[in-house]
Design a protein around this motif. Structure first.
Motif, mmCIF file in Angstrom:
data_model
loop_
_atom_site.group_PDB
_atom_site.id
_atom_site.type_symbol
_atom_site.label_atom_id
_atom_site.label_comp_id
_atom_site.label_asym_id
_atom_site.label_seq_id
_atom_site.Cartn_x
_atom_site.Cartn_y
_atom_site.Cartn_z
ATOM 1 N N ASP A 166 28.660 46.268 37.153
ATOM 2 C CA ASP A 166 27.231 46.458 37.441
ATOM 3 C C ASP A 166 26.402 46.028 36.223
ATOM 4 N N GLY A 167 27.056 45.344 35.282
ATOM 5 C CA GLY A 167 26.357 44.880 34.081
ATOM 6 C C GLY A 167 26.527 45.846 32.923
ATOM 7 N N HIS A 168 26.869 47.106 33.221
ATOM 8 C CA HIS A 168 27.091 48.104 32.168
ATOM 9 C C HIS A 168 28.565 48.481 32.133
ATOM 10 N N GLN A 169 29.060 48.833 33.326
ATOM 11 C CA GLN A 169 30.447 49.270 33.463
ATOM 12 C C GLN A 169 31.228 48.106 34.090
ATOM 13 N N THR A 170 32.380 47.748 33.515
ATOM 14 C CA THR A 170 33.151 46.617 34.050
ATOM 15 C C THR A 170 34.623 47.005 34.166
ATOM 16 N N ALA A 171 35.215 46.705 35.298
ATOM 17 C CA ALA A 171 36.647 46.960 35.503
ATOM 18 C C ALA A 171 37.339 45.642 35.833
ATOM 19 N N VAL A 172 38.586 45.528 35.403
ATOM 20 C CA VAL A 172 39.370 44.311 35.644
ATOM 21 C C VAL A 172 40.722 44.695 36.245
ATOM 22 N N ILE A 173 41.124 43.948 37.266
ATOM 23 C CA ILE A 173 42.461 44.140 37.857
ATOM 24 C C ILE A 173 43.149 42.782 37.785
ATOM 25 N N GLU A 174 44.228 42.700 37.020
ATOM 26 C CA GLU A 174 44.885 41.410 36.853
ATOM 27 C C GLU A 174 46.273 41.456 37.456
ATOM 28 N N THR A 175 46.440 40.841 38.620
ATOM 29 C CA THR A 175 47.739 40.820 39.305
ATOM 30 C C THR A 175 47.801 39.541 40.125
ATOM 31 N N ASP A 176 48.710 38.662 39.819
ATOM 32 C CA ASP A 176 48.751 37.378 40.512
ATOM 33 C C ASP A 176 49.536 37.474 41.821
ATOM 34 N N VAL A 177 48.883 37.167 42.917
ATOM 35 C CA VAL A 177 49.527 37.145 44.239
ATOM 36 C C VAL A 177 48.989 35.919 44.980
ATOM 37 N N GLY A 218 48.487 43.596 49.118
ATOM 38 C CA GLY A 218 48.827 42.171 49.059
ATOM 39 C C GLY A 218 50.080 41.929 48.240
ATOM 40 N N LEU A 219 50.198 42.660 47.153
ATOM 41 C CA LEU A 219 51.377 42.538 46.277
ATOM 42 C C LEU A 219 52.634 43.005 47.015
ATOM 43 N N LYS A 220 52.530 44.149 47.686
ATOM 44 C CA LYS A 220 53.684 44.679 48.418
ATOM 45 C C LYS A 220 54.086 43.741 49.557
ATOM 46 N N ALA A 221 53.068 43.168 50.220
ATOM 47 C CA ALA A 221 53.358 42.230 51.320
ATOM 48 C C ALA A 221 54.094 41.006 50.787
ATOM 49 N N SER A 222 53.715 40.556 49.585
ATOM 50 C CA SER A 222 54.333 39.350 49.014
ATOM 51 C C SER A 222 55.791 39.594 48.606
ATOM 52 N N ARG A 223 56.178 40.861 48.475
ATOM 53 C CA ARG A 223 57.591 41.171 48.165
ATOM 54 C C ARG A 223 58.437 41.123 49.436
ATOM 55 N N GLN A 224 57.789 41.262 50.567
ATOM 56 C CA GLN A 224 58.507 41.254 51.853
ATOM 57 C C GLN A 224 58.517 39.868 52.500
ATOM 58 N N ILE A 225 57.391 39.160 52.395
ATOM 59 C CA ILE A 225 57.205 37.907 53.134
ATOM 60 C C ILE A 225 56.708 36.824 52.186
ATOM 61 N N THR A 226 57.301 35.630 52.273
ATOM 62 C CA THR A 226 56.892 34.564 51.351
ATOM 63 C C THR A 226 56.292 33.359 52.078
ATOM 64 N N THR A 227 56.099 33.481 53.384
ATOM 65 C CA THR A 227 55.484 32.377 54.134
ATOM 66 C C THR A 227 54.118 32.828 54.652
ATOM 67 N N PRO A 228 53.141 31.903 54.742
ATOM 68 C CA PRO A 228 51.754 32.312 54.982
ATOM 69 C C PRO A 228 51.464 32.961 56.339
ATOM 70 N N GLY A 229 52.146 32.535 57.396
ATOM 71 C CA GLY A 229 51.816 33.051 58.732
ATOM 72 C C GLY A 229 52.099 34.535 58.852
ATOM 73 N N PHE A 230 53.369 34.896 58.605
ATOM 74 C CA PHE A 230 53.742 36.311 58.740
ATOM 75 C C PHE A 230 53.152 37.162 57.613
ATOM 76 N N TYR A 231 52.777 36.490 56.517
ATOM 77 C CA TYR A 231 52.215 37.243 55.386
ATOM 78 C C TYR A 231 50.980 38.042 55.802
ATOM 79 N N SER A 232 50.096 37.415 56.598
ATOM 80 C CA SER A 232 48.854 38.128 56.955
ATOM 81 C C SER A 232 49.158 39.338 57.839
ATOM 82 N N MET A 233 50.212 39.232 58.657
ATOM 83 C CA MET A 233 50.642 40.381 59.475
ATOM 84 C C MET A 233 51.210 41.494 58.590
#
Ligand SMILES: Nc1ncnc2c1ncn2[C@@H]1O[C@H](COP(=O)(O)OP(=O)(O)OP(=O)(O)O)[C@@H](O)[C@H]1O
Ligand SMILES: Cc1ncsc1CCO
Ligand SMILES: [Mg+2]
Length: 258
Positions: A166-177, A218-233
């Motif tokens: 918000d310009g005063h308080q800043t949070a960062v989440i760094e996780t590559d998926v 998203g991270l947990k899903a990427s541990r189960q599925i590595t192809t884009p179609g089923f990934y969204s499910m």
């Protein structure tokens, strides 16, 4: 608000959706335990904002004659004290830039959720993009902070590094998926997820919690599925199953307040 509270309170998220991803967005809102509702009919905005807990405006497929409708929607929501989240899809393209300028001047926006290129536009910083995708690189923390200062909105910048400010308080989440970014509509869905989590109160913490919950699923899903179609499910299934405890642990490990 925690995921547990979202499930018990089931906030109603009203989304002015684009015509590309509404089904996915509705499913995501539904599986986290909130209630999705989409509308583009201005004559019912007053009735819908009365029952909504948050309002999301996505400009993905906006037409010129609909601009006054989103301005009205933002005003009606704000008058009823409902948080307004803007998803400024490809905002650097001139028609979209003008539409968003009008929306910000004549209406009101509380949160802007976009990728780095979209948020850079609000900060007046050059950042490469290709249509809906951010392709460049830059100092995303500085971009988010400057965009927040310039707009007065809470910024939710998404990417390999999520930045909430918000310009005063800043949070960062760094996780590559990478699979999260290549699935069309994850950003749109995230904007509506943020709506659910700020229904009770509009804070940087609640926006951060929403982004962390989505990233962890998203991270947990990427541990189960590595192809884009089923990934969204799989992402839907992970969102449905995620617990407050898991989110709390992930936040302790991966969220950094600057
Ligand atoms: N490289 C990445 N690594 C990890 N997570 C990412 C990455 N890129 C995007 N994300 C995550 O993907 C989700 C969607 O963000 P993204 O920035 O892709 O939105 P977007 O470009 O608006 O997407 P869309 O327009 O397809 O809806 C967010 O949860 C974000 O944190
Ligand atoms: C592909 C696309 N085009 C307009 S909106 C949209 C979905 C991502 O926001
Ligand atoms: Mg987007």
């Amino acid at each position: 608000m925690t995921i547990k509270n979202v499930r018990t309170q089931s906030p109603l998220v009203l989304t002015y959706a684009n015509f590309v991803t509404p089904q996915f967005v509705a499913n995501v809102v539904n599986v986290i335990g909130a209630s999705p509702l989409m509308s583009r009919e201005v004559s019912e905005f007053n009735d819908l904002c009365q029952i909504a807990d948050a309002v999301v405006i996505n400009i993905g497929t906006l037409k010129a004659n609909e601009l006054s409708d989103i301005v009205t929607l933002s005003k009606v929501a704000t008058n009823l004290d409902k948080p307004v989240i803007l998803d400024p899809v490809a905002v650097a393209v001139p028609f979209r830039s003008k539409a968003v300028q009008t929306l910000m001047q004549e209406g009101h926006v509380d949160i802007i959720r976009g990728n780095a290129a979209e948020i850079a536009w609000f900060a007046d910083i050059d950042f490469d993009s290709q249509g809906i995708d951010a392709t460049g690189s830059g100092d995303v923390i500085a971009i988010a902070q400057l965009a927040a200062e310039k707009t007065g909105a809470i910024i939710a910048l998404s990417g390999a590094k999520d930045v909430i400010s918000d310009g005063h308080q800043t949070a960062v989440i760094e996780t590559d998926v990478p699979l999260l970014s290549t699935n069309v509509g994850t950003g749109d869905a995230l904007s509506s997820v943020i709506g659910a989590f700020v229904a009770e109160s509009l804070t940087v913490e609640n926006v951060t919690y929403a982004m962390a919950t989505f990233k962890l699923a998203g991270l947990k899903a990427s541990r189960q599925i590595t192809t884009p179609g089923f990934y969204s499910m799989q992402l839907l299934d992970e969102l449905a199953a995620i617990t407050s405890e898991e989110v709390a642990t992930f936040m302790t490990e991966s969220v950094q307040y600057l």
